[in-house]
Design an enzyme around this catalytic site. Structure first.
Site, PDB file in Angstrom:
ATOM      1  CG  ASP A 146      -8.020  15.962   7.382  1.00 50.22           C
ATOM      2  OD1 ASP A 146      -7.827  16.648   6.355  1.00 50.22           O
ATOM      3  OD2 ASP A 146      -9.149  15.566   7.721  1.00 50.22           O
ATOM      4  NE  ARG A 200     -10.403  21.294   7.822  1.00 49.76           N
ATOM      5  CZ  ARG A 200     -10.543  20.180   8.540  1.00 49.76           C
ATOM      6  NH1 ARG A 200     -11.185  20.220   9.697  1.00 49.76           N
ATOM      7  NH2 ARG A 200     -10.033  19.044   8.090  1.00 49.76           N
ATOM      8  CG  ASN A 233      -7.203  12.655  -1.016  1.00 46.66           C
ATOM      9  OD1 ASN A 233      -6.320  12.235  -0.255  1.00 46.66           O
ATOM     10  ND2 ASN A 233      -8.315  13.210  -0.540  1.00 46.66           N
ATOM     11  CB  SER A 254     -10.842   9.300   5.320  1.00 50.92           C
ATOM     12  OG  SER A 254     -11.573  10.313   5.977  1.00 50.92           O
TER      13      SER A 254
END
Ligand code: IPE
Ligand code: IPE
Ligand code: MG
Length: 264
Positions: free
Chosen positions: A38, A42, A86, A214
């Site tokens: 993950d 970002r 997703n 998740s």
């Protein structure tokens, strides 16, 4: 505490990578390491790049981590690459993610074969675009006789979908009389999950500072050791993986018993 701080800041434990490898190899290696990769988005955002640039960079991390895991003797490395949730992402991003397995395998399959790695996957392959399916199926076929580390991609994988499928199969067999409902036990459930041929994960790592699963391997992770690191997936490297394994090796796994006491 110091250990934790060092890991957070991604500072190497003392010594070189070679020392770190020798150190982890002298103790028990987790047979199955599962990683929720993950933080790609970002990572890209921090550099003013589009999110997909983070996914592309993350692919290089996959190569690094597969190589070092194989080197220290991990038997199965499961990487969560695309979840059943997703699909909610923008179409352009989903399309990009669906092209990554092909690109990854085009670039690295030769090396993986040389290293005796066997590629496998869990998840619902049927819903993937043809080119993605083909790339994965080809990698599975070309590496099927390798008996080294299993590199298991979770692609269009969701734990709840997996459990629903398992429950439906067992219900069908019970209804037709093929099995008795009271024969359903842990082993039978395990054998109808997508991970049927794999040992359960010993160590779960999630990068990027999120502390949740998740929808990843909810059944299989019942007794795994968890580690959540702030490092973003494209920055996660060999030293990070080795530090995670060192930390794992310092834990005491009791599986419900009392350490040092024999069961009565
Ligand atoms: C992980 O990175 C890759 C996938 C889920 C496919 P993200 O894309 O989730 O990155 P963040 O969480 O937005 O930073
Ligand atoms: C989990 O990451 C799925 C994968 C790593 C493939 P997400 O980034 O999709 O998870 P959430 O949305 O933050 O829970
Ligand atoms: Mg994310």
């Amino acid at each position: 505490m110091l250990n934790k701080l060092m890991r957070k800041k991604n500072i190497l434990s003392e010594g070189s990578i070679a020392d770190q490898i020798a150190n982890v190899k002298s103790r028990q290696i987790p047979a199955h390491v599962a990683i929720i990769m993950d933080g790609n988005g970002r990572w890209a955002k921090k550099r003013n790049l589009p999110r997909v640039a983070g996914h592309h960079e993350g692919m290089k991390t996959v190569r690094k981590i597969a190589k070092i895991s194989n080197e220290i003797g991990v038997k199965v490395l499961t990487l969560y690459a695309f979840s059943t949730e997703n699909w909610k992402r923008p179409k352009l991003e989903v399309d990009f993610l669906m092209r990554l397995p092909g690109e990854f395998l085009n670039t690295y399959l030769g090396e993986l074969i040389e290293e005796n790695v066997r590629v496998e996957m869990i998840g619902d392959l049927s819903l993937l675009p043809d080119h993605t399916k083909k790339a994965i199926e080809q990698a599975i076929r070309k590496t099927k006789d390798n008996d080294g580390m299993i590199l298991n991609f979770a692609m269009n994988y969701g734990s709840r979908a997996e459990m629903i499928r398992c429950t439906q199969e067992l219900a069908k067999m019970a209804a037709s009389g093929e099995i008795k409902w009271e024969d359903i036990d842990e082993d039978m459930i395990n054998s109808y999950l997508m991970t049927a041929d794999l040992p359960e994960p010993d160590l779960l790592i999630r990068t990027s500072g999120e502390i949740r699963l998740s929808n990843f391997m909810l059944w299989q992770l019942a007794y795994a050791e968890f580690s959540f690191t702030d490092v973003l997936w494209p920055d996660f490297d060999e030293a990070c993986l080795l530090s995670e394994v060192e930390e794992f090796q310092s834990r005491s796994r009791r599986f419900g018993s009392v350490e040092g006491e024999e069961p009565v």
